[in-house]
Design a protein around this motif. Sequence first.
Motif, PDB file in Angstrom:
ATOM      1  N   ILE A 192       0.899  -1.226   0.137  1.00 20.46           N
ATOM      2  CA  ILE A 192       0.013  -0.147   0.230  1.00 20.46           C
ATOM      3  C   ILE A 192       0.913   1.139  -0.052  1.00 20.46           C
ATOM      4  CG2 ILE A 192      -1.549   1.415   1.348  1.00 20.46           C
ATOM      5  CD1 ILE A 192      -2.928  -1.301   2.495  1.00 20.46           C
ATOM      6  N   ILE A 193       1.907   1.349   0.849  1.00 23.24           N
ATOM      7  CA  ILE A 193       2.838   2.434   1.064  1.00 23.24           C
ATOM      8  C   ILE A 193       3.438   2.658  -0.468  1.00 23.24           C
ATOM      9  CG2 ILE A 193       4.679   3.359   2.179  1.00 23.24           C
ATOM     10  CD1 ILE A 193       2.071   3.054   3.712  1.00 23.24           C
ATOM     11  N   GLU A 238      -9.675  -6.662   2.688  1.00 22.91           N
ATOM     12  CA  GLU A 238     -10.352  -5.624   2.233  1.00 22.91           C
ATOM     13  C   GLU A 238     -10.742  -4.598   3.491  1.00 22.91           C
ATOM     14  OE1 GLU A 238     -13.897  -7.297   0.748  1.00 22.91           O
ATOM     15  OE2 GLU A 238     -14.682  -7.998   2.634  1.00 22.91           O
ATOM     16  N   ASP A 239     -10.662  -5.014   4.727  1.00 26.52           N
ATOM     17  CA  ASP A 239     -10.992  -4.210   6.107  1.00 26.52           C
ATOM     18  C   ASP A 239      -9.689  -3.179   6.024  1.00 26.52           C
ATOM     19  OD1 ASP A 239     -13.301  -5.488   6.695  1.00 26.52           O
ATOM     20  OD2 ASP A 239     -12.157  -6.814   7.607  1.00 26.52           O
ATOM     21  N   ILE A 240      -8.528  -3.740   5.902  1.00 33.44           N
ATOM     22  CA  ILE A 240      -7.192  -2.914   5.832  1.00 33.44           C
ATOM     23  C   ILE A 240      -7.171  -1.852   4.821  1.00 33.44           C
ATOM     24  CG2 ILE A 240      -4.681  -2.864   5.645  1.00 33.44           C
ATOM     25  CD1 ILE A 240      -4.580  -5.383   7.305  1.00 33.44           C
ATOM     26  N   ILE A 241      -7.780  -2.368   3.473  1.00 36.31           N
ATOM     27  CA  ILE A 241      -7.823  -1.198   2.421  1.00 36.31           C
ATOM     28  C   ILE A 241      -8.793  -0.357   2.659  1.00 36.31           C
ATOM     29  CG2 ILE A 241      -8.745  -1.081  -0.099  1.00 36.31           C
ATOM     30  CD1 ILE A 241      -7.472  -3.897  -0.599  1.00 36.31           C
ATOM     31  N   LYS A 286      -9.361   5.707   4.255  1.00 37.53           N
ATOM     32  CA  LYS A 286      -9.744   6.745   5.381  1.00 37.53           C
ATOM     33  C   LYS A 286      -8.610   7.528   5.584  1.00 37.53           C
ATOM     34  CE  LYS A 286     -13.836   4.875   7.992  1.00 37.53           C
ATOM     35  NZ  LYS A 286     -14.027   4.438   9.226  1.00 37.53           N
ATOM     36  N   PHE A 287      -7.306   7.125   5.469  1.00 37.62           N
ATOM     37  CA  PHE A 287      -6.285   7.644   5.606  1.00 37.62           C
ATOM     38  C   PHE A 287      -5.778   8.765   4.407  1.00 37.62           C
ATOM     39  CE2 PHE A 287      -5.612   5.578   9.617  1.00 37.62           C
ATOM     40  CZ  PHE A 287      -4.546   6.151  10.462  1.00 37.62           C
ATOM     41  N   GLY A 288      -6.494   8.322   3.318  1.00 34.71           N
ATOM     42  CA  GLY A 288      -6.164   9.014   2.100  1.00 34.71           C
ATOM     43  C   GLY A 288      -4.875   8.685   1.478  1.00 34.71           C
ATOM     44  N   ILE A 289      -4.425   7.367   1.781  1.00 30.15           N
ATOM     45  CA  ILE A 289      -3.105   7.096   1.199  1.00 30.15           C
ATOM     46  C   ILE A 289      -3.356   5.797   0.254  1.00 30.15           C
ATOM     47  CG2 ILE A 289      -1.813   7.659   3.216  1.00 30.15           C
ATOM     48  CD1 ILE A 289      -1.744   4.935   4.221  1.00 30.15           C
ATOM     49  N   ILE A 292      -3.106  -1.145  12.796  1.00 29.04           N
ATOM     50  CA  ILE A 292      -3.031  -0.746  11.505  1.00 29.04           C
ATOM     51  C   ILE A 292      -3.006   0.830  11.154  1.00 29.04           C
ATOM     52  CG2 ILE A 292      -4.437  -0.538   9.474  1.00 29.04           C
ATOM     53  CD1 ILE A 292      -5.871  -3.376  10.310  1.00 29.04           C
ATOM     54  N   GLU A 293      -3.565   1.475  12.328  1.00 30.86           N
ATOM     55  CA  GLU A 293      -3.668   2.808  12.201  1.00 30.86           C
ATOM     56  C   GLU A 293      -2.178   3.407  12.585  1.00 30.86           C
ATOM     57  OE1 GLU A 293      -6.984   4.408  14.682  1.00 30.86           O
ATOM     58  OE2 GLU A 293      -8.327   4.085  13.025  1.00 30.86           O
TER      59      GLU A 293
END
Length: 355
Positions: free
Chosen positions: A209-210, A271-274, A279-282, A322-323
Motif C-alpha cells: 500500500i505504501i 479488504e478491511d485494511i484497504i 480513510k487515511f487518504g493513502i 493498522i492506524e
Amino acid sequence: MELKDVLNFYKGKRVFVTGHTGFKGSWLLYLLDLAGAKVTGYSLTPNTVPSLFNSINYSDNIISVIGDIRDPDNFRSAFNECKPEFVFHMAAQPLVLESYKNPKETFDTNFTGTLNLLEILKEYHQKVQAVFITTDKVYENLEIGFPFVETDKLGGKDPYSASKAASEILIDSYVKSFFKDSHVSIASARAGNVIGGGDWSENRLIPDIIRAKIADEPLIIRSPKAVRPWQHVLEPLFGYLKLAKGLYDNPKLNIGPWNFGPENKDIKKVEDIIHIARKFGILGDVVIKESSLIEAECLMLNITKAKQRLNFRPIWNSKEAIEKTFNWYLNYNKGSINANKLIESDIKAYLNTLH
C-alpha cells in the motif's frame, strides 16, 4: 507482569538474535537496546531499500555480525563469542511467494539454519534460554474457519509453510532427544502477519500500500477476502521476551510451541485494511489480480495457552495497530522524524496503554 518489568529483566543480559537486520529483528534489537541488554545480532545484510535496520542508530551495546545461518562454522563462532544467556532465532526466508520462486533456498535457510542452531546449542555448556520463531502458517489448513491451537496437526502446501512446519518437527525432536532436563531450555513461537513501521518487504499488504502511494500507482492485491491475524510488531515481540523470561524462571515451561496473535474477535480481512487505508487518504485504485499459487484463505490463532501461562494480552486491537502503522509510514516519508523517534514514540504509547 508489567511490560516495563519485562524490559528491566533483560538489563545487562547477553542476548543472541538471528535475523537482526530484518523488520522484526530490527524492532527486537531496539527493545533489547532500550532495556540495556548486551546483544549480538547475526544475519545477512538487509535485503530491502529502504532498510529499517540501516535507518536506526543503536547503542554500543549492539554488535552486528553479518553472516549466514547456513554457514555452521561462522554461525558457531559468532554464537560462542557472544556467550549468550538468551537466544531469539528469527532469521528466515519469510515470504510465501518467494518460497515458490526459490524453494530450495527457503528450505536451506528455514530448516537447515534451524538445524545448525540446534547443533550449536547441543554443544553449548552454559545455561541458556532459546526461543525459535516460526509462523502461524505451520498448521495444516483445511479452511474450516477455526482458530488453530498448538496441538493441531502441522502441514504446509507452499514451500515456506512446509519449511517452517518441518522446523517445528525438528525442534520438537531435538528437545525430546537432547534437551530433556538440560541447561538448555527451548520453546517455539508461532505468530504471523506482523505489521508496524519499517517493513519494506515485497508482497506484504501494508508495504505494498505504501509503495503504491509513493509511486502513485494502483495497488495490486490477490485475495481481498483473505482473513489474517494482523498484529502490531510489539505484540509478538513482548510475547517472545515474556516466553524467554518464563523459561529462565521455570525451565519446565518449555512445553511445546506457543501461539501469539490478536483476539479472534479482532481479526481482519484484506479488504478491511484497504478500507482503513482509504480513510487515511493513502490509497487510490485497487486492482484484484488473483494468483494461481496456493495461499491460505483464513488464518486464526488460539492464544489461550500464552494468556494463561504467560499472562500475554494483546494491547492494541487490529484497528489501532493498522492506524499506528500507517501513521509511522506517513511521518517517516515526510522526512521530518527519524526512525529512532518513531519507534520510541510507538513503544512509549504501547507501554502506557491502559486496559
